[in-house]
Design a protein around this motif. Structure first.
Motif, short mmCIF file in Angstrom:
data_model
loop_
_atom_site.label_atom_id
_atom_site.label_comp_id
_atom_site.label_asym_id
_atom_site.label_seq_id
_atom_site.Cartn_x
_atom_site.Cartn_y
_atom_site.Cartn_z
N LEU A 1 14.06 51.27 33.19
CA LEU A 1 12.73 51.87 33.12
C LEU A 1 11.71 50.93 33.75
O LEU A 1 11.90 49.72 33.77
N SER A 2 10.61 51.51 34.23
CA SER A 2 9.53 50.67 34.74
C SER A 2 8.19 51.18 34.22
O SER A 2 8.01 52.37 33.97
N VAL A 3 7.28 50.22 34.03
CA VAL A 3 5.94 50.51 33.53
C VAL A 3 4.94 49.88 34.49
O VAL A 3 5.10 48.73 34.89
N ARG A 4 3.93 50.66 34.85
CA ARG A 4 2.87 50.16 35.73
C ARG A 4 1.53 50.53 35.13
O ARG A 4 1.18 51.71 35.04
N PHE A 5 0.77 49.51 34.69
CA PHE A 5 -0.54 49.76 34.11
C PHE A 5 -1.53 50.16 35.18
O PHE A 5 -1.59 49.57 36.26
N LEU A 6 -2.33 51.17 34.88
CA LEU A 6 -3.38 51.64 35.76
C LEU A 6 -4.75 51.19 35.24
O LEU A 6 -5.64 50.87 36.02
N ILE A 7 -4.90 51.19 33.91
CA ILE A 7 -6.12 50.73 33.26
C ILE A 7 -5.71 49.92 32.05
O ILE A 7 -4.89 50.39 31.25
N THR A 8 -6.24 48.73 31.90
CA THR A 8 -5.96 47.92 30.73
C THR A 8 -7.17 47.92 29.80
O THR A 8 -8.28 48.29 30.21
N GLY A 9 -6.97 47.47 28.58
CA GLY A 9 -8.07 47.37 27.63
C GLY A 9 -9.18 46.46 28.13
O GLY A 9 -10.36 46.71 27.87
N GLU A 10 -8.81 45.42 28.85
CA GLU A 10 -9.81 44.50 29.40
C GLU A 10 -10.73 45.23 30.38
O GLU A 10 -11.91 44.93 30.48
N ASP A 11 -10.17 46.17 31.12
CA ASP A 11 -10.95 46.89 32.12
C ASP A 11 -11.81 48.00 31.53
O ASP A 11 -12.77 48.44 32.16
N SER A 12 -11.46 48.46 30.33
CA SER A 12 -12.18 49.60 29.74
C SER A 12 -13.03 49.21 28.54
O SER A 12 -13.51 50.09 27.83
N GLY A 13 -13.18 47.92 28.29
CA GLY A 13 -13.91 47.51 27.10
C GLY A 13 -13.17 47.87 25.83
O GLY A 13 -13.77 48.04 24.77
N GLY A 14 -11.85 48.04 25.93
CA GLY A 14 -11.02 48.34 24.75
C GLY A 14 -10.92 49.81 24.41
O GLY A 14 -10.25 50.17 23.44
N SER A 15 -11.55 50.68 25.19
CA SER A 15 -11.55 52.09 24.82
C SER A 15 -10.28 52.83 25.21
O SER A 15 -9.88 53.77 24.52
N ILE A 16 -9.63 52.41 26.31
CA ILE A 16 -8.46 53.15 26.78
C ILE A 16 -7.55 52.23 27.58
O ILE A 16 -8.01 51.30 28.23
#
Length: 160
Positions: free
Chosen positions: A22-37
């Protein structure tokens, strides 16, 4: 008065994490969204089962959106197929897992709200899976990683 400039960019993680096949690729992290998503793609080859045990999380919802192929999500013991254009919201506390039972590769978008989990969970899980050298991962080590990142492993099921 000076207004701070926000430095947004596309696909901030720029990393693909391999968890066995399996592979996982983050598109948005909590750091980038202020913890919202947090949002990531998961790619699952045909006929692959999730190496980690079924689990729940009490601090966030997980919404799945099918991109290609079909993943079978088992939520509270009920199998639910999620294919392209379909969405499934897994509520806090619901025990779940997923598998690709079909003959086609599958890909889904997973959205975590709030962003209580990030790439580090998958990096640490990948280490446990890699250490198993193709065999089943050490359940105790996997459970420790899961719990440290806010996931609660479900008790072993005789057919899991």
């Amino acid at each position: 008065m000076t207004v701070p400039i926000l430095h947004a960019h596309v696909n901030p993680a720029e990393e693909t994490i391999q968890l066995g096949p399996l592979s996982v690729r983050f598109l948005i992290t909590g750091e980038d969204s202020g913890g919202s998503i947090a949002a990531f793609e998961v790619a699952v080859p045909a006929a692959q089962r999730l190496a980690a045990p079924a689990h729940s999380h009490d601090h966030y919802e997980e919404t799945i959106y099918g991109i290609e192929g079909v993943l079978t999500w088992t939520v509270e013991g009920k199998p639910i197929d999620v294919g392209p254009g379909q969405a499934l919201c897994i509520r806090r506390g619901a025990i779940h897992r997923f598998d690709n039972n079909g003959g086609l590769n599958a890909k889904a978008l997973c959205v975590i709200t709030p962003a209580a989990i990030g790439p580090q969970y998958f990096r640490e899980s990948a280490e446990v899976i890699q250490a198993a050298c193709g065999g089943p991962p050490d359940r105790a080590k996997m459970a420790e990683v899961m719990m440290r990142h806010g996931l609660t492993p479900a008790p072993p099921h005789p057919r899991a």
